[in-house]
Structure formats: C-alpha cells, structure tokens
Design a protein around this motif. Structure first.
Motif, PDB file in Angstrom:
ATOM      1  N   ARG A   1      40.839  16.123   0.020  1.00  0.00           N
ATOM      2  CA  ARG A   1      40.838  15.830   1.457  1.00  0.00           C
ATOM      3  C   ARG A   1      39.708  14.870   1.771  1.00  0.00           C
TER       4      ARG A   1
ATOM      5  N   GLU B   1      43.151  14.177   6.264  1.00  0.00           N
ATOM      6  CA  GLU B   1      44.234  13.787   5.352  1.00  0.00           C
ATOM      7  C   GLU B   1      43.791  13.825   3.892  1.00  0.00           C
ATOM      8  N   MET B   2      44.794  13.912   3.025  1.00  0.00           N
ATOM      9  CA  MET B   2      44.560  13.816   1.592  1.00  0.00           C
ATOM     10  C   MET B   2      44.421  12.350   1.205  1.00  0.00           C
TER      11      MET B   2
ATOM     12  N   THR C   1      43.519   9.760  -2.444  1.00  0.00           N
ATOM     13  CA  THR C   1      43.394   9.697  -3.900  1.00  0.00           C
ATOM     14  C   THR C   1      42.267   8.742  -4.246  1.00  0.00           C
TER      15      THR C   1
ATOM     16  N   THR D   1      42.527   9.416 -11.708  1.00  0.00           N
ATOM     17  CA  THR D   1      42.666   9.685 -10.280  1.00  0.00           C
ATOM     18  C   THR D   1      42.212  11.097  -9.949  1.00  0.00           C
ATOM     19  N   ARG D   2      41.875  11.263  -8.699  1.00  0.00           N
ATOM     20  CA  ARG D   2      41.457  12.568  -8.186  1.00  0.00           C
ATOM     21  C   ARG D   2      41.954  12.693  -6.753  1.00  0.00           C
ATOM     22  N   LEU D   3      42.613  13.795  -6.448  1.00  0.00           N
ATOM     23  CA  LEU D   3      43.185  14.030  -5.125  1.00  0.00           C
ATOM     24  C   LEU D   3      42.298  15.019  -4.369  1.00  0.00           C
TER      25      LEU D   3
ATOM     26  N   GLY E   1      46.848   9.347   0.913  1.00  0.00           N
ATOM     27  CA  GLY E   1      47.942  10.147   0.376  1.00  0.00           C
ATOM     28  C   GLY E   1      47.900  10.331  -1.123  1.00  0.00           C
ATOM     29  N   GLU E   2      49.078  10.712  -1.665  1.00  0.00           N
ATOM     30  CA  GLU E   2      49.191  11.103  -3.068  1.00  0.00           C
ATOM     31  C   GLU E   2      49.885  10.064  -3.947  1.00  0.00           C
ATOM     32  N   ARG E   3      50.300   8.951  -3.391  1.00  0.00           N
ATOM     33  CA  ARG E   3      51.096   7.968  -4.142  1.00  0.00           C
ATOM     34  C   ARG E   3      50.455   7.575  -5.467  1.00  0.00           C
ATOM     35  N   TRP E   4      49.153   7.380  -5.496  1.00  0.00           N
ATOM     36  CA  TRP E   4      48.473   6.921  -6.705  1.00  0.00           C
ATOM     37  C   TRP E   4      47.991   8.061  -7.603  1.00  0.00           C
ATOM     38  N   HIS E   5      48.068   9.291  -7.124  1.00  0.00           N
ATOM     39  CA  HIS E   5      47.586  10.421  -7.929  1.00  0.00           C
ATOM     40  C   HIS E   5      48.431  10.573  -9.193  1.00  0.00           C
TER      41      HIS E   5
END
Length: 105
Positions: free
Chosen positions: A57, A95-96, A98, A53-55, A27-31
């Motif tokens: 898939r 899923e996405m 990070t 960080t890099r987000l 997921g995106e929590r750490w992005h």
C-alpha cells in the motif's frame, strides 16, 4: 519470451543512476514481471532489464523504500504522492502500488 514480446517499462522522466533504480507504479500490473524493455534515452533503442517487484500500500512506503527511486522528486512519500497524482488523476494514498527495481550499468 523474446525481447519483442517483453513489456515496455515507460518513463516520463528519464533520470537514471548507475546501479539499482526503483520506479513506483499504480496497482498490481507490474507485480511479478521478471523482465522488461526500457529506454535510458529517447533516441536510443530499448534494452532488456531484469526486474524485481514488491507490492504494498502506498501509505506504508518509507524513504528507505524510495532511496533508489530513479526520479529525485520521488524519493520521499510526499514527493512521490505529488508526482503520482499528476500521472494518475484521482490517485489515493490507500491504493496498492508496485515497486519495480532494476539495475543499470
């Protein structure tokens, strides 16, 4: 933000190497998080590290993206997928995720 307020980047497998390390998180929590606390050893106090960080898939990850992965089992997309499914039941390759990069001496 004081060190006490920084999030803890937690690890099950505390295998790090000198220089750049990468950890992949669901997921995106750490992005976009720029600093965090982490422990290099369970019996040592946490240290503060800068993060980049890099987000993306999961199914677009390459071995090049994972070359600095702290856990040797996770340096290929297939190996990482197996580990992520252990930690995140139901994890899907679409899923996405990070990529969290940090440098250790």
């Amino acid at each position: 933000m004081s060190a006490c307020e920084l999030p803890l980047l937690d690890f099950v497998n505390l295998q790090f190497h000198p220089g750049r390390n990468t950890s992949v998180r669901r997921g995106e929590r750490w992005h976009g998080v720029s600093r965090a606390q982490l422990r290099r050893h369970p019996d040592e106090p946490a240290i503060t590290v800068a993060l980049s960080t890099r987000l993306l898939r999961f199914d677009t990850l390459t071995c090049t993206d994972l070359r600095d992965e702290h856990d040797p089992r996770c340096r290929t997309p297939d190996g990482l997928l197996q580990v992520l499914r252990q930690f995140y039941p139901g994890f899907d390759a679409g899923e996405m995720v990070t990529l969290v990069h940090f440098v250790l001496d």
